[in-house]
Write a protein that holds these residues in place. Structure first.
Motif, PDB file in Angstrom:
ATOM      1  N   LEU A 129      34.112  36.648  39.424  1.00  0.00           N
ATOM      2  CA  LEU A 129      35.126  35.735  38.911  1.00  0.00           C
ATOM      3  C   LEU A 129      36.316  35.610  39.857  1.00  0.00           C
ATOM      4  CD1 LEU A 129      33.360  36.168  36.394  1.00  0.00           C
ATOM      5  CD2 LEU A 129      35.455  36.247  35.032  1.00  0.00           C
ATOM      6  N   LEU A 130      36.961  34.457  39.793  1.00  0.00           N
ATOM      7  CA  LEU A 130      38.165  34.200  40.565  1.00  0.00           C
ATOM      8  C   LEU A 130      39.255  35.216  40.212  1.00  0.00           C
ATOM      9  CD1 LEU A 130      39.718  32.199  42.485  1.00  0.00           C
ATOM     10  CD2 LEU A 130      40.423  30.993  40.396  1.00  0.00           C
ATOM     11  N   ASN A 131      39.917  35.742  41.242  1.00  0.00           N
ATOM     12  CA  ASN A 131      41.049  36.662  41.096  1.00  0.00           C
ATOM     13  C   ASN A 131      40.688  37.973  40.412  1.00  0.00           C
ATOM     14  OD1 ASN A 131      42.710  34.750  42.305  1.00  0.00           O
ATOM     15  ND2 ASN A 131      43.398  33.885  40.359  1.00  0.00           N
ATOM     16  N   ASP A 132      39.418  38.349  40.480  1.00  0.00           N
ATOM     17  CA  ASP A 132      38.996  39.638  39.942  1.00  0.00           C
ATOM     18  C   ASP A 132      39.286  40.699  40.999  1.00  0.00           C
ATOM     19  OD1 ASP A 132      37.754  41.879  38.964  1.00  0.00           O
ATOM     20  OD2 ASP A 132      35.861  40.906  38.493  1.00  0.00           O
ATOM     21  N   HIS A 133      40.254  41.574  40.710  1.00  0.00           N
ATOM     22  CA  HIS A 133      40.657  42.538  41.742  1.00  0.00           C
ATOM     23  C   HIS A 133      39.618  43.626  41.973  1.00  0.00           C
ATOM     24  CE1 HIS A 133      42.920  44.821  38.331  1.00  0.00           C
ATOM     25  NE2 HIS A 133      41.802  45.445  38.559  1.00  0.00           N
ATOM     26  N   THR A 134      38.537  43.625  41.176  1.00  0.00           N
ATOM     27  CA  THR A 134      37.435  44.547  41.445  1.00  0.00           C
ATOM     28  C   THR A 134      36.481  43.989  42.501  1.00  0.00           C
ATOM     29  OG1 THR A 134      35.931  43.646  39.771  1.00  0.00           O
ATOM     30  CG2 THR A 134      37.508  45.320  39.044  1.00  0.00           C
ATOM     31  N   TRP A 168      33.671  26.826  29.769  1.00  0.00           N
ATOM     32  CA  TRP A 168      34.270  26.337  28.529  1.00  0.00           C
ATOM     33  C   TRP A 168      35.486  25.510  28.905  1.00  0.00           C
ATOM     34  CZ3 TRP A 168      33.163  25.919  23.528  1.00  0.00           C
ATOM     35  CH2 TRP A 168      34.198  25.712  22.614  1.00  0.00           C
ATOM     36  N   GLY A 169      35.426  24.224  28.653  1.00  0.00           N
ATOM     37  CA  GLY A 169      36.524  23.332  29.019  1.00  0.00           C
ATOM     38  C   GLY A 169      36.359  22.807  30.434  1.00  0.00           C
ATOM     39  N   ARG A 170      36.971  21.666  30.695  1.00  0.00           N
ATOM     40  CA  ARG A 170      36.814  21.004  31.987  1.00  0.00           C
ATOM     41  C   ARG A 170      37.549  21.705  33.116  1.00  0.00           C
ATOM     42  NH1 ARG A 170      37.300  14.530  30.521  1.00  0.00           N
ATOM     43  NH2 ARG A 170      35.481  14.427  29.116  1.00  0.00           N
ATOM     44  N   ASN A 171      38.511  22.577  32.771  1.00  0.00           N
ATOM     45  CA  ASN A 171      39.317  23.215  33.810  1.00  0.00           C
ATOM     46  C   ASN A 171      38.962  24.683  33.991  1.00  0.00           C
ATOM     47  OD1 ASN A 171      40.283  24.026  31.350  1.00  0.00           O
ATOM     48  ND2 ASN A 171      42.454  23.660  31.811  1.00  0.00           N
ATOM     49  N   ASP A 172      37.753  25.065  33.606  1.00  0.00           N
ATOM     50  CA  ASP A 172      37.317  26.451  33.792  1.00  0.00           C
ATOM     51  C   ASP A 172      37.200  26.734  35.289  1.00  0.00           C
ATOM     52  OD1 ASP A 172      35.808  28.884  34.002  1.00  0.00           O
ATOM     53  OD2 ASP A 172      35.093  28.571  31.951  1.00  0.00           O
ATOM     54  N   PRO A 173      37.988  27.676  35.829  1.00  0.00           N
ATOM     55  CA  PRO A 173      38.010  27.881  37.282  1.00  0.00           C
ATOM     56  C   PRO A 173      36.745  28.510  37.837  1.00  0.00           C
ATOM     57  CG  PRO A 173      39.329  29.557  36.200  1.00  0.00           C
ATOM     58  CD  PRO A 173      38.932  28.575  35.133  1.00  0.00           C
ATOM     59  N   ASN A 174      35.888  29.035  36.953  1.00  0.00           N
ATOM     60  CA  ASN A 174      34.682  29.727  37.408  1.00  0.00           C
ATOM     61  C   ASN A 174      33.399  28.948  37.135  1.00  0.00           C
ATOM     62  OD1 ASN A 174      35.778  32.427  38.335  1.00  0.00           O
ATOM     63  ND2 ASN A 174      36.597  32.358  36.255  1.00  0.00           N
ATOM     64  N   ARG A 212      26.873  40.978  45.583  1.00  0.00           N
ATOM     65  CA  ARG A 212      27.129  41.249  47.003  1.00  0.00           C
ATOM     66  C   ARG A 212      28.629  41.357  47.269  1.00  0.00           C
ATOM     67  NH1 ARG A 212      23.314  37.138  46.848  1.00  0.00           N
ATOM     68  NH2 ARG A 212      21.223  37.745  47.533  1.00  0.00           N
ATOM     69  N   GLN A 213      29.417  40.523  46.577  1.00  0.00           N
ATOM     70  CA  GLN A 213      30.857  40.508  46.820  1.00  0.00           C
ATOM     71  C   GLN A 213      31.458  41.897  46.664  1.00  0.00           C
ATOM     72  OE1 GLN A 213      33.196  38.241  44.036  1.00  0.00           O
ATOM     73  NE2 GLN A 213      35.092  38.506  45.194  1.00  0.00           N
ATOM     74  N   CYS A 214      30.980  42.654  45.689  1.00  0.00           N
ATOM     75  CA  CYS A 214      31.529  43.982  45.466  1.00  0.00           C
ATOM     76  C   CYS A 214      30.761  45.052  46.233  1.00  0.00           C
ATOM     77  CB  CYS A 214      31.532  44.317  43.973  1.00  0.00           C
ATOM     78  SG  CYS A 214      32.223  45.956  43.639  1.00  0.00           S
ATOM     79  N   ILE A 256      43.260  34.272  35.453  1.00  0.00           N
ATOM     80  CA  ILE A 256      42.876  35.682  35.442  1.00  0.00           C
ATOM     81  C   ILE A 256      41.439  35.802  34.943  1.00  0.00           C
ATOM     82  CG2 ILE A 256      45.146  36.734  35.304  1.00  0.00           C
ATOM     83  CD1 ILE A 256      44.974  36.708  32.322  1.00  0.00           C
ATOM     84  N   PRO A 257      40.750  36.892  35.315  1.00  0.00           N
ATOM     85  CA  PRO A 257      39.308  36.988  35.058  1.00  0.00           C
ATOM     86  C   PRO A 257      38.970  37.401  33.631  1.00  0.00           C
ATOM     87  CG  PRO A 257      40.041  38.909  36.275  1.00  0.00           C
ATOM     88  CD  PRO A 257      41.235  37.997  36.176  1.00  0.00           C
ATOM     89  N   ALA A 258      39.303  36.548  32.675  1.00  0.00           N
ATOM     90  CA  ALA A 258      38.908  36.775  31.284  1.00  0.00           C
ATOM     91  C   ALA A 258      37.413  36.512  31.136  1.00  0.00           C
ATOM     92  CB  ALA A 258      39.700  35.858  30.356  1.00  0.00           C
ATOM     93  N   SER A 259      36.715  37.403  30.443  1.00  0.00           N
ATOM     94  CA  SER A 259      35.271  37.231  30.324  1.00  0.00           C
ATOM     95  C   SER A 259      34.736  37.814  29.028  1.00  0.00           C
ATOM     96  CB  SER A 259      34.562  37.912  31.509  1.00  0.00           C
ATOM     97  OG  SER A 259      33.157  37.775  31.390  1.00  0.00           O
ATOM     98  N   HIS A 260      33.949  37.019  28.324  1.00  0.00           N
ATOM     99  CA  HIS A 260      33.212  37.542  27.175  1.00  0.00           C
ATOM    100  C   HIS A 260      32.096  38.477  27.615  1.00  0.00           C
ATOM    101  CE1 HIS A 260      34.615  33.675  25.006  1.00  0.00           C
ATOM    102  NE2 HIS A 260      35.362  34.676  24.606  1.00  0.00           N
TER     103      HIS A 260
END
Length: 335
Positions: free
Chosen positions: A196-201, A223-229, A157-159, A270-274
Motif C-alpha cells: 500500500l501507498l505510504n506503508d512504512h513497513t 472503494w470509491g473513485r479516489n482510492d489511492p491503491n 518483493r517490496q518488503c 495512510i495505509p488503512a486496510s481491511h
C-alpha cells in the motif's frame, strides 16, 4: 512429515496482543488507541475464543492496564518491555502446536523506526510461553508473510527483497526462498509486488493479501473513485490469479472492498486496510476506519470465507495512526 507454520484459522492456545504503552510515540492518540485495543482484547476473550496475553511495555501504565481487565476472564496482563506494540513484527513465529518458534533479526522496518526494546520482544514471548526460540540470522518481520498451513507463503518483493532489510539478498527471490525454507519450512513462496501507498513497513503483505482457506486468497478491491491503491489492488489480484500453491491448486481470489481513501492529520493517504483482520478462535476481527458502508461490505465478503466464525468489525483508526492495525499488534500461539 514436515511441520509447516499453521494457518491462522487453525486453533490457538493463546493470542498475544500489544498494549499502547508509550505516550511519547502515540501523543494525543494514546487514550483512543488504548480504548480500541481494549475493544479488541474483550472481543478476543469472549466465550470459546482466545486466552489473551496482553503485553504491557512500560511499568508506568501496567496498573491501568490491569485495572481495565480486572475480572475479565481469559486475559493475562504480562509486564514486558518493547519499543511499540507491533508484536506481529517483533515477536517470534510459532510452529505447529507451539512446540517450536522461529525468531529473526529486527532492524526497525529497514532502519526507519529504531525503538529500544523491540529487539527484546521475541525473547520475552518465547520465555513466557515456555518455547525455545530458533534464531535466524536475517532480518524479517512476521507481518511480511502470510501462511496457508500447507507450506505456501505469501509475501511482497517490496518488503522482503528490500535492500534495507537484507542487502546480501540483492533482490534475489531464490536466495530469500531458500532462507524461508530453512527457517519456517516454506514449500512454495508466492511473490507479490508492491504494498500500500505510504506503508512504512515497505509493503507488508498482511495489509495487501491474506489466505482465507487453502488455495483462496483475499485481496482488496478499490472503494470509491479516489482510492489511492486501486492499481496496486488490481495488479495483486491479477498476479494471484496466475499462481498456484504448494499443493498445486490454482489460487482463487476473493476481492474485498477496501476502506477507500483515509487521510492523516496532514491530509496524506495512510495505509488503512481491511486485510489487517485477525482470525481468532470462533471469530474474525475486522478493523474499520470510519466508513460504515465499506466496512459492512468487507465483513459480508469475509463472512463467505468464514461461515463458522463471527465477523466482528471494530474501530481501529487511532491504532492506524501508529502505522498498523489488529493483525500487526498480535501474534498467535497455535494449539
Amino acid at each position: 512429515m514436515t511441520a509447516f507454520i499453521p494457518a491462522e484459522w487453525a486453533p490457538h492456545r493463546a493470542m498475544w496482543v500489544g498494549w499502547p504503552s508509550h505516550a511519547e510515540y502515540w501523543f494525543e492518540a494514546l487514550e483512543q488507541a488504548q480504548d480500541e485495543v481494549e475493544g479488541l482484547v474483550r472481543a478476543l476473550a469472549g466465550p470459546g475464543r482466545e486466552q489473551v496475553k496482553l503485553m504491557v511495555g512500560k511499568a508506568e501504565v501496567l496498573a491501568d492496564a490491569q485495572a481495565r481487565f480486572e475480572g475479565v476472564e481469559n486475559v493475562e496482563v504480562v509486564p514486558g518491555e518493547f519499543g511499540d506494540i507491533w508484536l506481529r513484527d517483533t515477536g517470534p513465529i510459532f510452529g505447529a502446536g507451539s512446540k517450536t518458534a522461529a525468531a529473526f533479526r529486527f532492524n526497525g522496518w529497514g532502519g526507519k523506526y529504531d525503538m529500544p526494546g523491540d529487539e527484546l520482544v521475541a525473547g520475552q514471548i518465547g520465555e513466557h510461553s515456555g518455547v525455545a526460540l530458533t534464531w535466524n540470522d536475517f532480518v524479517m518481520e512476521g507481518g511480511s508473510l502470510d501462511h496457508d498451513g500447507e507450506g505456501t507463503i505469501l509475501t511482497t518483493r517490496q518488503c522482503l527483497l528490500n535492500p534495507n532489510r537484507n542487502p546480501a539478498w540483492n533482490k534475489d527471490e531464490a536466495v530469500a526462498t531458500a532462507a524461508l525454507e530453512t527457517a519456517i519450512s516454506a514449500k512454495s513462496v508466492l511473490w507479490l509486488g508492491d504494498g500500500l501507498l505510504n506503508d512504512h513497513t515497505d509493503g507488508h503483505v498482511d495489509n495487501l493479501a491474506r489466505f482465507v482457506a487453502p488455495g483462496v486468497v483475499a485481496c482488496p478491491v478499490a472503494w470509491g473513485r479516489n482510492d489511492p491503491n486501486a492499481e496496486v489492488y488490481d495488479a495483486t489480484a491479477r498476479d494471484l490469479s496466475g499462481m498456484t500453491d504448494a499443493a498445486g491448486r490454482k489460487i482463487r481470489v476473493l476481492r474485498i472492498p477496501s476502506p477507500g481513501l483515509v487521510l492523516d492529520e496532514d491530509e496524506r493517504p495512510i495505509p488503512a486496510s481491511h486485510m489487517n483482520f485477525l482470525i481468532a478462535n470462533g471469530a474474525v476481527i475486522v478493523p474499520t476506519y470510519g466508513d460504515d458502508e465499506a466496512a459492512r461490505f468487507a465483513c459480508e465478503a469475509l463472512a463467505t470465507a468464514f461461515p463458522d466464525r463471527e465477523i466482528i468489525p471494530l474501530p481501529s483508526k487511532a491504532i492506524l495512526t501508529g502505522g498498523g492495525s489488529f493483525h500487526c499488534i498480535s501474534q498467535q500461539e497455535p494449539a
